[in-house]
Design an enzyme around this catalytic site. Structure first.
Site, mmCIF file in Angstrom:
data_model
loop_
_atom_site.group_PDB
_atom_site.id
_atom_site.type_symbol
_atom_site.label_atom_id
_atom_site.label_comp_id
_atom_site.label_asym_id
_atom_site.label_seq_id
_atom_site.Cartn_x
_atom_site.Cartn_y
_atom_site.Cartn_z
ATOM 1 N N ARG A 101 0.884 -1.183 0.000
ATOM 2 C CA ARG A 101 0.000 0.000 0.000
ATOM 3 C C ARG A 101 0.910 1.218 0.000
ATOM 4 O O ARG A 101 1.509 1.558 1.021
ATOM 5 C CB ARG A 101 -0.914 0.003 1.234
ATOM 6 C CG ARG A 101 -1.631 1.327 1.421
ATOM 7 C CD ARG A 101 -2.733 1.297 2.444
ATOM 8 N NE ARG A 101 -3.904 0.618 1.923
ATOM 9 C CZ ARG A 101 -5.108 0.662 2.501
ATOM 10 N NH1 ARG A 101 -5.289 1.351 3.609
ATOM 11 N NH2 ARG A 101 -6.129 0.014 1.972
ATOM 12 N N HIS A 108 -7.315 0.452 -6.567
ATOM 13 C CA HIS A 108 -7.511 -0.404 -5.383
ATOM 14 C C HIS A 108 -8.152 -1.721 -5.865
ATOM 15 O O HIS A 108 -9.311 -1.997 -5.589
ATOM 16 C CB HIS A 108 -8.404 0.331 -4.376
ATOM 17 C CG HIS A 108 -8.349 -0.225 -2.980
ATOM 18 N ND1 HIS A 108 -7.551 -1.292 -2.627
ATOM 19 C CD2 HIS A 108 -9.003 0.150 -1.842
ATOM 20 C CE1 HIS A 108 -7.724 -1.542 -1.332
ATOM 21 N NE2 HIS A 108 -8.586 -0.688 -0.837
ATOM 22 N N GLN A 113 -9.999 -4.213 -3.491
ATOM 23 C CA GLN A 113 -11.320 -3.726 -3.096
ATOM 24 C C GLN A 113 -12.346 -4.108 -4.164
ATOM 25 O O GLN A 113 -13.440 -4.594 -3.862
ATOM 26 C CB GLN A 113 -11.261 -2.192 -2.935
ATOM 27 C CG GLN A 113 -12.561 -1.590 -2.467
ATOM 28 C CD GLN A 113 -12.869 -1.963 -1.028
ATOM 29 O OE1 GLN A 113 -12.059 -1.795 -0.148
ATOM 30 N NE2 GLN A 113 -14.069 -2.478 -0.786
ATOM 31 N N ASP A 117 -17.615 6.811 -1.482
ATOM 32 C CA ASP A 117 -16.377 6.711 -0.695
ATOM 33 C C ASP A 117 -16.081 8.101 -0.131
ATOM 34 O O ASP A 117 -16.723 9.093 -0.519
ATOM 35 C CB ASP A 117 -15.234 6.209 -1.609
ATOM 36 C CG ASP A 117 -13.918 5.976 -0.866
ATOM 37 O OD1 ASP A 117 -13.936 5.879 0.386
ATOM 38 O OD2 ASP A 117 -12.853 5.903 -1.524
ATOM 39 N N CYS A 130 -16.521 1.353 0.573
ATOM 40 C CA CYS A 130 -15.333 0.523 0.837
ATOM 41 C C CYS A 130 -14.886 0.606 2.283
ATOM 42 O O CYS A 130 -14.189 -0.288 2.756
ATOM 43 C CB CYS A 130 -14.201 0.933 -0.094
ATOM 44 S SG CYS A 130 -13.728 2.657 0.105
ATOM 45 N N ARG A 189 -13.551 -8.855 1.398
ATOM 46 C CA ARG A 189 -12.153 -8.518 1.098
ATOM 47 C C ARG A 189 -11.267 -9.732 1.412
ATOM 48 O O ARG A 189 -10.361 -10.065 0.653
ATOM 49 C CB ARG A 189 -11.689 -7.329 1.948
ATOM 50 C CG ARG A 189 -12.253 -5.993 1.558
ATOM 51 C CD ARG A 189 -11.707 -5.520 0.241
ATOM 52 N NE ARG A 189 -10.249 -5.425 0.236
ATOM 53 C CZ ARG A 189 -9.542 -4.416 0.747
ATOM 54 N NH1 ARG A 189 -10.171 -3.379 1.265
ATOM 55 N NH2 ARG A 189 -8.220 -4.404 0.698
#
Ligand code: CP
Ligand code: NVA
Length: 307
Positions: free
Chosen positions: A104, A131, A134, A226, A266, A294
């Site tokens: 990340r 992402h 996700q 988001d 998310c 996830r």
């Protein structure tokens, strides 16, 4: 997919996405039935974090444990990377020890650079641009709730950010329609939109980017939002909240979609900003299923790139 990197969802074909989702469902069923599948016994995952994380960290680490492997948490400040060792040298070194790396990082280009110098698969755990993990968990969740992906309408309301980019690409690959409402200047990058439109010509999905939230959610099967301020954008908070406040996902907006619409986020959510308590805690919300999935999706990714 053995040996493959997953830096963007675009690295996978529609068929590979389907295979990952099918494996994720199977691993989920086994885990729920208490059947252990230690497929990755003896394997080690290195997890590099330049930004905070709750879901990505815990779901990767727990998933690896469930598969019989080991996961290492490496904050960038604990690595020599934080003192100036290059990304290339870090990648060369780590890949002499471990079997797979999840990173990340802030800049997407840094993830690309990392993968270029790693001899083991690199999985993007979120950058400023993408992402993909996700998106795989989200597609699994949508399929679980709606029974299909092809032909459904997914609406995005708010900032056209990293999560939006990956979801738009993912939907365009699997044949789901994707309609974005975001203010001028907050749209996804032009190259991501044009890649999604290119995918759509093959999959049959429709991609729409425009500024009106009510238009975006009309007939929607899924509404997604988001945060307005992503990690690394904290200096723009005041401006972003001002511009994006008309894009709040509240009960009035949910009423404009199909009556059985599912609401997704998310997480982490900034309650009272991009989404109200009433909506995130309401009957349309599937956010906790999303968070759980996830782990199942990432277990499927790990198995796919390692075996
Ligand atoms: N959705 C997501 O990636 O959450 P974390 O930042 O908690 O990992
Ligand atoms: N867009 C958010 C997602 C967090 C999981 C961010 O980048 O901070």
């Amino acid at each position: 997919m053995k040996g493959k990197n997953l830096l963007s969802i675009q690295d996978l074909s529609a068929k590979e996405i389907e295979q990952v989702l099918n494996l994720a469902d199977a691993l989920k069923r086994d885990q729920k039935a208490g059947k252990g599948r230690e497929i990755l016994h003896g394997k080690t995952l290195a997890m590099i974090f330049a930004k905070p994380s709750t879901r990505t960290r815990v779901s990767f680490e727990t998933g690896m444990t469930q598969l019989g492997g080991h996961a290492l948490y490496l904050g960038t400040d604990d690595l020599q990377l934080g003192r100036g060792e290059t990304i290339a040298d870090t990648a060369r070194t780590l890949s002499r020890y471990v079997d797979v790396i999840m990173a990340r990082l802030f800049k997407h280009q840094d993830a690309v650079e990392f993968a270029k110098h790693s001899s083991v698969p690199v999985i993007n755990g979120l950058t400023d641009l993408h992402h993909p993990c996700q998106t795989l968990g989200d597609l699994e969740t949508i399929r679980e709730h709606l029974g299909k992906l092809k032909g459904i309408k997914v609406s995005w309301v708010g900032d056209g950010n990293n999560v939006c980019n990956s979801l738009m690409l993912g939907c365009s690959l699997v044949g789901a329609n994707f309609s974005i409402a975001c203010p001028a200047g907050f749209e996804p990058p032009a190259e991501v939109i044009s890649q999604a439109k290119k995918n759509a010509t093959k999959s049959g999905s429709k991609i729409e980017v425009q500024p009106d939230p009510v238009k975006a959610v009309a007939d929607a099967d899924v509404i997604y939002t988001d945060v307005w301020v992503s990690m690394g954008q904290e200096g723009e908070t005041k401006k972003r909240v001002e511009v994006l406040k008309k894009y709040q996902l509240n009960a009035d907006l949910v009423k404009k979609a199909k009556s059985r619409v599912i609401v997704m986020h998310c997480l982490p959510a900034k309650r009272g900003f991009e989404i109200t308590d009433e909506v995130i805690d309401g009957s349309h919300s599937v956010v906790w299923d999303q968070a759980e999935n996830r782990m199942h999706a990432q277990k499927a990714i790990l198995v796919s790139v390692l075996t």
